[in-house]
Design an enzyme around this catalytic site. Structure first.
Site, PDB file in Angstrom:
ATOM      1  CG  ASP A   9     -23.906  16.590  20.295  1.00 21.95           C
ATOM      2  OD1 ASP A   9     -23.067  16.860  19.401  1.00 21.95           O
ATOM      3  OD2 ASP A   9     -25.048  16.178  20.055  1.00 21.95           O
ATOM      4  CB  ILE A  10     -18.784  19.200  19.057  1.00 20.44           C
ATOM      5  CG1 ILE A  10     -18.018  20.495  18.778  1.00 20.44           C
ATOM      6  CG2 ILE A  10     -19.028  18.374  17.798  1.00 20.44           C
ATOM      7  CD1 ILE A  10     -16.561  20.292  18.440  1.00 20.44           C
ATOM      8  CG  ASN A  23     -12.996  12.084   5.553  1.00 22.13           C
ATOM      9  OD1 ASN A  23     -13.030  12.704   4.494  1.00 22.13           O
ATOM     10  ND2 ASN A  23     -14.053  11.459   6.034  1.00 22.13           N
ATOM     11  N   GLY A  31     -17.740   9.381  13.455  1.00 18.09           N
ATOM     12  CA  GLY A  31     -17.343  10.194  14.599  1.00 18.09           C
ATOM     13  C   GLY A  31     -17.871  11.612  14.544  1.00 18.09           C
ATOM     14  CB  VAL A  32     -16.178  14.833  15.444  1.00 19.91           C
ATOM     15  CG1 VAL A  32     -16.430  16.314  15.240  1.00 19.91           C
ATOM     16  CG2 VAL A  32     -15.890  14.548  16.907  1.00 19.91           C
ATOM     17  CG  ASP A  33     -16.323  14.341   8.827  1.00 15.16           C
ATOM     18  OD1 ASP A  33     -16.830  15.453   8.621  1.00 15.16           O
ATOM     19  OD2 ASP A  33     -15.775  13.668   7.944  1.00 15.16           O
ATOM     20  CB  SER A 121      -5.640  12.867  15.585  1.00 15.22           C
ATOM     21  OG  SER A 121      -5.526  13.440  14.304  1.00 15.22           O
TER      22      SER A 121
END
Length: 166
Positions: A9-10, A23, A31-33, A121
């Protein structure tokens, strides 16, 4: 520069900067964002809103990067970068490489020595995994930077294997 690959997990990484696969709107997403915005709290969103009001009224361009606070994340900063949406009929690999190069440039401006990257991406933007991994790893490896450790934090075993295979 040392390059590391981990599955995880970042948002839990104890690094100077975490790269967000953002985005162009910079106001959160999936997602990640979405995970970074949820875990980091409202301070990140406030700074992103200010960036939209001032420097990027039309959104952050694809391939560019900008930093904000990391809010409640264990990192000091979030480096937001916009990767391209994959297109079979148009080679956008230079834009994907630029997202990583620009993230390292911003990291250098901040004085960050440890940076955690997601697979930009390679999720909802549809970039083929092996190609996304190749572009990410070779770009980070070949870009001159003061960053000492670049850690690719990958969500699944499949993504981890693709990145380790480069």
């Amino acid at each position: 520069m040392t390059i590391e690959f981990v599955q995880g997990d970042i948002t839990t990484q104890e690094v100077d900067a975490v790269v967000n696969a953002a985005n162009s709107g910079l106001l959160g997403g999936g997602g990640v964002d979405g995970a970074i915005h949820r875990a980091g709290g409202p301070d990140i969103l406030r700074e992103c809103e200010e960036l939209r009001r001032t420097r990027f009224p039309d959104g952050l361009p694809t391939g560019r990067a900008v930093a904000t606070t990391a809010g409640r994340l264990p990192a000091r900063w979030v480096i937001h970068t916009v990767g391209p949406v994959y297109a079979k009929r148009e080679d956008r690999s230079a834009l994907l490489a630029s997202a990583y190069r620009e993230s390292l440039r911003v990291a250098d401006e901040l004085g960050a020595r440890t940076v955690a990257f997601p697979a930009v991406s390679a999720g909802i933007y549809g970039w083929p995994l092996d190609d996304a991994a190749r572009i990410a790893v070779t770009t980070v490896r070949d870009t001159p930077s003061q960053v000492q450790t670049a850690r690719f934090v990958l969500f699944s075993a499949e993504i981890l294997r693709a990145f380790e295979g480069v």
